[in-house]
Scaffold this motif. Sequence first.
Motif, PDB file in Angstrom:
ATOM      1  N   UNK A   7       0.842  -1.201   0.000  1.00 55.12           N
ATOM      2  CA  UNK A   7       0.000   0.000   0.000  1.00 55.12           C
ATOM      3  C   UNK A   7       0.878   1.253   0.000  1.00 55.12           C
ATOM      4  N   UNK A   8       1.939   1.231   0.798  1.00 53.13           N
ATOM      5  CA  UNK A   8       2.846   2.374   0.828  1.00 53.13           C
ATOM      6  C   UNK A   8       3.561   2.549  -0.507  1.00 53.13           C
ATOM      7  N   UNK A  83     -15.221 -10.619 -12.692  1.00 51.87           N
ATOM      8  CA  UNK A  83     -13.859 -10.124 -12.492  1.00 51.87           C
ATOM      9  C   UNK A  83     -13.858  -8.781 -11.761  1.00 51.87           C
ATOM     10  N   UNK A  84     -14.799  -7.911 -12.109  1.00 53.78           N
ATOM     11  CA  UNK A  84     -14.841  -6.572 -11.502  1.00 53.78           C
ATOM     12  C   UNK A  84     -15.062  -6.619 -10.001  1.00 53.78           C
ATOM     13  N   UNK A  85     -15.796  -7.639  -9.537  1.00 50.78           N
ATOM     14  CA  UNK A  85     -16.122  -7.735  -8.107  1.00 50.78           C
ATOM     15  C   UNK A  85     -15.434  -8.933  -7.456  1.00 50.78           C
ATOM     16  N   UNK A  86     -14.438  -9.480  -8.117  1.00 60.07           N
ATOM     17  CA  UNK A  86     -13.734 -10.663  -7.618  1.00 60.07           C
ATOM     18  C   UNK A  86     -13.164 -10.386  -6.222  1.00 60.07           C
ATOM     19  N   UNK A  87     -13.262 -11.344  -5.298  1.00 62.38           N
ATOM     20  CA  UNK A  87     -12.740 -11.115  -3.940  1.00 62.38           C
ATOM     21  C   UNK A  87     -11.276 -10.694  -3.906  1.00 62.38           C
ATOM     22  N   UNK A  88     -10.463 -11.230  -4.812  1.00 63.28           N
ATOM     23  CA  UNK A  88      -9.057 -10.816  -4.841  1.00 63.28           C
ATOM     24  C   UNK A  88      -8.905  -9.361  -5.279  1.00 63.28           C
ATOM     25  N   UNK A  94      -9.897  -2.240  -1.664  1.00 65.64           N
ATOM     26  CA  UNK A  94     -10.307  -1.691  -0.374  1.00 65.64           C
ATOM     27  C   UNK A  94      -9.136  -1.126   0.413  1.00 65.64           C
ATOM     28  N   UNK A  95      -7.915  -1.530   0.058  1.00 61.72           N
ATOM     29  CA  UNK A  95      -6.732  -0.980   0.720  1.00 61.72           C
ATOM     30  C   UNK A  95      -6.133   0.201  -0.049  1.00 61.72           C
ATOM     31  N   UNK A  96      -6.301   0.203  -1.361  1.00 62.00           N
ATOM     32  CA  UNK A  96      -5.731   1.294  -2.157  1.00 62.00           C
ATOM     33  C   UNK A  96      -6.661   2.504  -2.239  1.00 62.00           C
ATOM     34  N   UNK A  97      -7.971   2.259  -2.265  1.00 60.08           N
ATOM     35  CA  UNK A  97      -8.945   3.348  -2.357  1.00 60.08           C
ATOM     36  C   UNK A  97      -9.607   3.612  -1.018  1.00 60.08           C
ATOM     37  N   UNK A  98     -10.018   2.561  -0.337  1.00 67.42           N
ATOM     38  CA  UNK A  98     -10.739   2.691   0.923  1.00 67.42           C
ATOM     39  C   UNK A  98     -11.837   1.648   0.991  1.00 67.42           C
ATOM     40  N   UNK A 219     -11.904   2.308 -11.160  1.00 70.00           N
ATOM     41  CA  UNK A 219     -12.636   2.360  -9.891  1.00 70.00           C
ATOM     42  C   UNK A 219     -12.396   3.704  -9.198  1.00 70.00           C
ATOM     43  N   UNK A 220     -13.308   4.054  -8.277  1.00 74.40           N
ATOM     44  CA  UNK A 220     -13.187   5.301  -7.515  1.00 74.40           C
ATOM     45  C   UNK A 220     -13.904   5.160  -6.178  1.00 74.40           C
ATOM     46  N   UNK A 221     -13.610   6.072  -5.281  1.00 74.16           N
ATOM     47  CA  UNK A 221     -14.412   6.232  -4.076  1.00 74.16           C
ATOM     48  C   UNK A 221     -15.728   6.899  -4.491  1.00 74.16           C
TER      49      UNK A 221
END
Length: 257
Positions: A7-8, A83-88, A94-98, A219-221
């Motif tokens: 993430x960093x 693919x768009x909603x794949x758990x991976x 969720x870590x890069x955007x929120x 993707x976006x917030x």
Amino acid sequence: MIKADDVQFYKDNGYLLVRGVFSPAEVEEMRNAVTGIIDRAAKSKFDGNATWQGDYLPPEELKKLVLKGFHDVHYHDASFTRAAVHPNMTAVLSQLIGPNVQLHHSKMLVKPPEKGAAFPLHQDTPYFPHADHTMLAASVHLDDSDMENGCLCVIPGSHKQGLLPHVGRYYLDHREYPLSAATPCPAAAGDVLFFNYLTIHGSDVNRSTRNRRNVLFQYRDPMDLPTEDVHVNWGQGLMVCGENPVYKAYQPEYQLK
């Protein structure tokens, strides 16, 4: 899928390559879906060559190049919706955007062997500018990709420069920003390259005898609002993880062609 150090790295460099997001079976399913879309498009009146025009290559070379690029592929095959909603994918997003992540659009980019078109260095921002710049691309590799078949290249840390002046159809002046200034990101089928929409990126011509097929999700917030009324499409705004903090009555204006 990723750790705090990853993430960093994304925050510092504006991109992150994540290995093995999709299994070989999932990749093969999406490859077959790409073939189906190309075949159906060829039988319609909407097929065409999506190669970018401009002065970034000599005209005699440019006219020989081909790019099959179609938007909103999740409207055409359910494999891309999965693919768009794949758990991976959502584990990374969720870590890069929120915690709250929304799909903006999807597209496929196919560079055929020996004549697959290049993308001059550019930022995605001019195509769909947003206020808080949370927008990122997730480029799903359906083939092994290297410089020979036109892999993606990025300029690390360039997202910190903000929006830069673009020329032509939103690409950077190739004399100031040659592709040689960017860092190649070779990847294997099933890998995903995540990069911020301010990160400078591009790719060379596919000069190999192999395909270079990618599917890209933006993707976006959901709280990151567009600053211009551009690139709006039917069905935009699918929540892939979390929630939309503000209730809205979605009534998109669209016209079927």
